[in-house]
Design a protein around this motif. Structure first.
Motif, PDB file in Angstrom:
ATOM      1  N   GLN A 242       0.840  -1.206   0.000  1.00  0.00           N
ATOM      2  CA  GLN A 242       0.000   0.000   0.000  1.00  0.00           C
ATOM      3  C   GLN A 242       0.871   1.252   0.000  1.00  0.00           C
ATOM      4  OE1 GLN A 242      -2.876  -0.312   3.180  1.00  0.00           O
ATOM      5  NE2 GLN A 242      -3.720  -2.207   2.363  1.00  0.00           N
ATOM      6  N   ALA A 243       1.802   1.282  -0.968  1.00  0.00           N
ATOM      7  CA  ALA A 243       2.790   2.356  -1.029  1.00  0.00           C
ATOM      8  C   ALA A 243       2.253   3.654  -1.615  1.00  0.00           C
ATOM      9  CB  ALA A 243       4.012   1.890  -1.824  1.00  0.00           C
ATOM     10  N   ALA A 244       1.053   3.625  -2.138  1.00  0.00           N
ATOM     11  CA  ALA A 244       0.491   4.857  -2.716  1.00  0.00           C
ATOM     12  C   ALA A 244      -0.575   5.430  -1.799  1.00  0.00           C
ATOM     13  CB  ALA A 244      -0.128   4.559  -4.074  1.00  0.00           C
ATOM     14  N   GLN A 245      -0.551   6.724  -1.636  1.00  0.00           N
ATOM     15  CA  GLN A 245      -1.660   7.382  -0.942  1.00  0.00           C
ATOM     16  C   GLN A 245      -2.484   8.090  -2.000  1.00  0.00           C
ATOM     17  OE1 GLN A 245      -0.786   9.090   2.846  1.00  0.00           O
ATOM     18  NE2 GLN A 245      -2.558  10.410   2.794  1.00  0.00           N
ATOM     19  N   CYS A 246      -2.024   9.233  -2.490  1.00  0.00           N
ATOM     20  CA  CYS A 246      -2.778   9.887  -3.566  1.00  0.00           C
ATOM     21  C   CYS A 246      -2.452   9.241  -4.907  1.00  0.00           C
ATOM     22  CB  CYS A 246      -2.496  11.392  -3.615  1.00  0.00           C
ATOM     23  SG  CYS A 246      -0.975  11.858  -4.471  1.00  0.00           S
ATOM     24  N   GLY A 247      -1.256   8.652  -5.044  1.00  0.00           N
ATOM     25  CA  GLY A 247      -0.875   7.946  -6.259  1.00  0.00           C
ATOM     26  C   GLY A 247      -0.188   8.776  -7.311  1.00  0.00           C
ATOM     27  N   TYR A 248      -0.106  10.077  -7.135  1.00  0.00           N
ATOM     28  CA  TYR A 248       0.433  10.937  -8.181  1.00  0.00           C
ATOM     29  C   TYR A 248       1.903  10.645  -8.483  1.00  0.00           C
ATOM     30  CZ  TYR A 248       0.326  14.887 -11.299  1.00  0.00           C
ATOM     31  OH  TYR A 248       0.349  15.666 -12.418  1.00  0.00           O
ATOM     32  N   CYS A 249       2.699  10.407  -7.471  1.00  0.00           N
ATOM     33  CA  CYS A 249       4.139  10.196  -7.652  1.00  0.00           C
ATOM     34  C   CYS A 249       4.501   8.756  -7.960  1.00  0.00           C
ATOM     35  CB  CYS A 249       4.894  10.626  -6.395  1.00  0.00           C
ATOM     36  SG  CYS A 249       4.653   9.489  -4.988  1.00  0.00           S
ATOM     37  N   ILE A 250       3.579   7.840  -7.796  1.00  0.00           N
ATOM     38  CA  ILE A 250       3.917   6.420  -7.757  1.00  0.00           C
ATOM     39  C   ILE A 250       4.516   5.890  -9.055  1.00  0.00           C
ATOM     40  CG2 ILE A 250       2.924   4.093  -7.503  1.00  0.00           C
ATOM     41  CD1 ILE A 250       3.581   5.609  -4.878  1.00  0.00           C
ATOM     42  N   ALA A 251       4.008   6.294 -10.204  1.00  0.00           N
ATOM     43  CA  ALA A 251       4.598   5.803 -11.456  1.00  0.00           C
ATOM     44  C   ALA A 251       6.071   6.185 -11.534  1.00  0.00           C
ATOM     45  CB  ALA A 251       3.830   6.349 -12.655  1.00  0.00           C
ATOM     46  N   GLY A 252       6.389   7.414 -11.163  1.00  0.00           N
ATOM     47  CA  GLY A 252       7.781   7.845 -11.163  1.00  0.00           C
ATOM     48  C   GLY A 252       8.612   7.089 -10.143  1.00  0.00           C
ATOM     49  N   MET A 253       8.033   6.841  -8.980  1.00  0.00           N
ATOM     50  CA  MET A 253       8.731   6.073  -7.951  1.00  0.00           C
ATOM     51  C   MET A 253       9.024   4.655  -8.446  1.00  0.00           C
ATOM     52  SD  MET A 253       9.273   7.676  -5.058  1.00  0.00           S
ATOM     53  CE  MET A 253       8.707   9.041  -4.062  1.00  0.00           C
ATOM     54  N   VAL A 254       8.021   4.024  -9.041  1.00  0.00           N
ATOM     55  CA  VAL A 254       8.189   2.657  -9.540  1.00  0.00           C
ATOM     56  C   VAL A 254       9.268   2.627 -10.620  1.00  0.00           C
ATOM     57  CG1 VAL A 254       7.071   0.775 -10.811  1.00  0.00           C
ATOM     58  CG2 VAL A 254       5.875   1.876  -8.908  1.00  0.00           C
ATOM     59  N   MET A 255       9.254   3.597 -11.519  1.00  0.00           N
ATOM     60  CA  MET A 255      10.238   3.602 -12.597  1.00  0.00           C
ATOM     61  C   MET A 255      11.652   3.807 -12.066  1.00  0.00           C
ATOM     62  SD  MET A 255       8.326   2.704 -14.946  1.00  0.00           S
ATOM     63  CE  MET A 255       9.582   2.607 -16.204  1.00  0.00           C
ATOM     64  N   ARG A 256      11.830   4.713 -11.121  1.00  0.00           N
ATOM     65  CA  ARG A 256      13.171   4.909 -10.535  1.00  0.00           C
ATOM     66  C   ARG A 256      13.597   3.632  -9.818  1.00  0.00           C
ATOM     67  NH1 ARG A 256      16.869   8.498  -9.897  1.00  0.00           N
ATOM     68  NH2 ARG A 256      15.592  10.090 -10.871  1.00  0.00           N
ATOM     69  N   ALA A 257      12.689   3.010  -9.069  1.00  0.00           N
ATOM     70  CA  ALA A 257      13.012   1.775  -8.353  1.00  0.00           C
ATOM     71  C   ALA A 257      13.322   0.644  -9.330  1.00  0.00           C
ATOM     72  CB  ALA A 257      11.852   1.388  -7.435  1.00  0.00           C
ATOM     73  N   GLN A 258      12.586   0.553 -10.429  1.00  0.00           N
ATOM     74  CA  GLN A 258      12.826  -0.496 -11.419  1.00  0.00           C
ATOM     75  C   GLN A 258      14.226  -0.365 -12.014  1.00  0.00           C
ATOM     76  OE1 GLN A 258      10.460  -3.103 -12.312  1.00  0.00           O
ATOM     77  NE2 GLN A 258      12.470  -3.873 -12.895  1.00  0.00           N
ATOM     78  N   ALA A 259      14.646   0.862 -12.301  1.00  0.00           N
ATOM     79  CA  ALA A 259      15.994   1.083 -12.836  1.00  0.00           C
ATOM     80  C   ALA A 259      17.047   0.573 -11.847  1.00  0.00           C
ATOM     81  CB  ALA A 259      16.202   2.560 -13.147  1.00  0.00           C
ATOM     82  N   LEU A 260      16.820   0.810 -10.564  1.00  0.00           N
ATOM     83  CA  LEU A 260      17.747   0.324  -9.543  1.00  0.00           C
ATOM     84  C   LEU A 260      17.768  -1.200  -9.518  1.00  0.00           C
ATOM     85  CD1 LEU A 260      19.635   0.632  -7.080  1.00  0.00           C
ATOM     86  CD2 LEU A 260      17.557   0.737  -5.665  1.00  0.00           C
TER      87      LEU A 260
END
Length: 158
Positions: free
Chosen positions: A93-111
């Motif tokens: 349940q890492a998203a609250q409003c969800g606005y940043c989550i796609a960017g967060m997932v993409m940065r994490a995926q690159a890592l």
């Protein structure tokens, strides 16, 4: 004309070469996962992966992409079949409003693509450029740790 390879599919777009990648993704390709946040590369809501590296798509002109492959959140999975990292974000349940989550997932995926078993310190340092205004950073870190753990366990079973 600008040619882009996005999520494995080649596109030819009739747009100004200085157009930010974010606008090409959202307006021409109808890929709405990357969000416009600040337009200054300070928040990370627009993060996508370009040839393995997380980039702020609001700052990257399409002409600078060249032959490099672009991956957006839509390239990782779907609502019906989320990718492993997306599943971890859902489970934690890492998203609250969800606005940043796609960017967060993409940065994490690159890592995770580069470092399949990062330490928590490595995760924190890598994720620092992306901001979550709702404050779910601890759940985001937990989701990345969970995804890394799951992929390491899966690799051990293979």
């Amino acid at each position: 004309m600008i040619a882009l390879t996005v999520n494995g599919e080649r596109h030819t777009l009739d747009i100004d070469p200085s157009t930010p990648l974010l606008y090409a993704l959202r307006n021409q390709l109808q890929l709405h996962g990357a969000k416009y946040g600040c337009g200054l590369g300070q928040c990370g809501a627009c993060t996508v992966i370009v040839e393995g590296e997380p980039v702020f798509s609001c700052l990257m002109p399409v002409a600078a992409i060249g032959e490099r492959r672009v991956i957006t959140i839509e390239g990782l999975g779907t609502a019906d079949k989320p990718g492993p990292l997306q599943r971890a974000f859902i489970d934690k349940q890492a998203a609250q409003c969800g606005y940043c989550i796609a960017g967060m997932v993409m940065r994490a995926q690159a890592l995770l693509d580069r470092t399949p078993s990062p330490t928590e310190d490595e995760i924190r340092a890598h994720m620092e450029p992306n901001l979550c205004r709702c404050g779910t950073h601890m759940r985001i870190i937990a989701a990345i740790v969970s995804a890394a753990s799951s992929s390491t366990q899966a690799a051990g079973r293979a």
